[in-house]
Write an enzyme that holds these catalytic residues in place. Structure first.
Site, PDB file in Angstrom:
ATOM      1  N   ASP A   1      -6.101  -3.959  -1.492  1.00  0.00           N
ATOM      2  CA  ASP A   1      -4.976  -3.585  -0.549  1.00  0.00           C
ATOM      3  C   ASP A   1      -4.476  -5.006  -0.071  1.00  0.00           C
ATOM      4  O   ASP A   1      -4.956  -5.708   0.372  1.00  0.00           O
ATOM      5  CB  ASP A   1      -5.643  -2.852   0.382  1.00  0.00           C
ATOM      6  CG  ASP A   1      -4.607  -2.533   1.438  1.00  0.00           C
ATOM      7  OD1 ASP A   1      -3.428  -2.147   1.095  1.00  0.00           O
ATOM      8  OD2 ASP A   1      -5.038  -2.038   2.583  1.00  0.00           O
TER       9      ASP A   1
ATOM     10  N   SER B   1       0.843  -1.106  -0.112  1.00  0.00           N
ATOM     11  CA  SER B   1       0.029   0.089   0.096  1.00  0.00           C
ATOM     12  C   SER B   1       0.968   1.215  -0.045  1.00  0.00           C
ATOM     13  O   SER B   1       1.816   1.483  -0.944  1.00  0.00           O
ATOM     14  CB  SER B   1      -0.836   0.032   1.197  1.00  0.00           C
ATOM     15  OG  SER B   1      -2.088   1.040   1.147  1.00  0.00           O
TER      16      SER B   1
END
Length: 282
Positions: free
Chosen positions: A159, A39
Site C-alpha cells: 500500500d 490505494s
C-alpha cells in the site's frame, strides 16, 4: 504550459467519497493532464480516466457484502483481505467491465503510488495499460498485515499510503505544478501514533519498511500542513469532506456507502465555481 494534476488520497471504503467528487467532475467535463492515486484513490482514479461515471459506487454497493470482494474469509484462506482474482480480474473483466480501451487512449498520465518494502520508499509507477499492469494497482491497495506482498516489476510492493499517503509534492516534482487534491479526511484531522509491534514482527526482514510505517503519522501530518501552505499560495485546490466520515475501512452497509458518495458529489458541486475560477486564474 503549466500542467494541472489530480491527487487522490486513499482510505479504504472512505475512498467512495472521492468517487462522488470524480463523478461530479465527469458530469461537468473536467479533465486533468495527469492523475496520481494512492490505494482506493488509485482505484477510483482509473475509473475516472476510463470515463465510467457511477461505476465505483455501483459495484461497491453490489459487492460490499460479498465475501469474495473483501472479507476475513479471504484473509484466512488466501492471505489477502481483498480477493485478488475477484477484485482485479472477475469483477473488472466480467461482472462490471472496466473500459480498458478508453483508459489506454486517455491522454492524461496515470500514476499509482506504492510502497517498496525493501527500501521503505514510495514508488510512483506510470500505468499505460491497465490490464497488463493491474498488479501495480493491486499493490497500491494492498494494506500491510492483511495483504500479501505483491511482486511486480522486479519490486516487492504494498500500500502506497505507508510511505506517501498524499503524493502532491512528488507530483509537483514531475511537472504538475498546480494540483487539485481530494482528501478523505475532514479539515483539522491529524493522524495519531499507532502501535507497531505487530508490524515489526511481521516485516522484521524489511527494517526500512518498518521504519516508514512507524513514521507514518508524523509524515502524514506534516504533509497535511504542507498542503495547507500550497492551498494558501494557490498552487493547490483542496476538496475534503465537509463533515467527518464515520464509515470503516471495510464498510458493508450499502446505504452508508451511498451517503458518503453523495457527500463527495455535493462537496464537489459546492466548490465547483471556486475550482473553475482557480483553474482559470493560473
Amino acid at each position: 504550459m503549466k500542467k494541472t494534476g489530480l491527487v487522490l488520497e486513499g482510505g479504504g471504503m472512505r475512498g467512495i467519497y472521492t468517487a462522488g467528487v470524480l463523478d461530479l467532475f465527469m458530469d461537468r467535463g473536467l479533465a486533468f493532464d495527469g492523475v496520481i492515486g494512492v490505494s482506493a484513490g488509485a482505484i477510483h482514479g482509473c475509473s475516472f480516466l476510463a470515463g465510467q461515471r457511477g461505476r465505483n459506487i455501483r459495484y461497491y454497493k453490489k459487492y460490499c457484502g460479498d465475501w469474495r470482494f473483501m472479507s476475513l474469509r479471504n484473509l484466512l484462506f488466501t492471505g489477502n483481505i481483498a480477493g485478488e482474482k475477484f477484485c482485479y480480474h472477475t469483477l473488472p473483466e466480467q461482472l462490471d467491465p472496466f473500459d480498458y480501451e478508453t483508459f489506454n487512449r486517455n491522454p492524461a498520465e496515470f500514476y499509482v503510488c506504492c510502497s517498496n518494502v525493501k527500501t521503505g520508499k514510495p514508488e510512483y509507477l506510470h500505468l499505460t495499460d491497465m490490464k497488463e499492469q493491474i498488479d501495480y494497482l493491486r499493490a497500491s491497495a494492498s494494506l500491510p498485515l492483511v495483504s500479501r506482498i505483491v511482486k511486480a516489476g522486479g519490486k516487492l510492493l504494498l500500500d502506497g499510503g505507508c510511505t506517501d499517503s498524499i503524493p502532491v509534492k512528488a507530483f509537483m516534482e514531475m511537472g504538475y505544478v498546480r494540483n487539485v487534491v481530494i482528501l478523505t479526511r475532514h479539515r483539522g484531522y491529524r493522524k495519531k501514533d499507532e502501535g507497531s509491534s505487530i508490524t515489526r514482527a511481521r516485516y522484521h526482514r524489511y527494517p526500512e519498511f518498518v521504519k516508514a510505517v512507524e513514521q507514518r503519522p508524523q509524515v502524514y501530518n506534516r504533509t497535511l500542513e504542507e498542503i495547507e501552505v500550497l492551498e494558501k499560495e494557490g498552487s493547490a485546490f483542496v476538496i475534503r469532506p465537509s463533515i467527518p466520515l464515520t464509515i470503516g475501512r471495510m464498510e458493508k452497509n450499502p446505504q452508508k456507502l451511498q451517503s458518503v458518495y453523495e457527500l463527495g458529489y455535493q462537496d464537489g458541486a459546492r466548490c465547483l465555481v471556486k475550482l473553475l475560477e482557480w483553474r482559470n486564474r493560473l
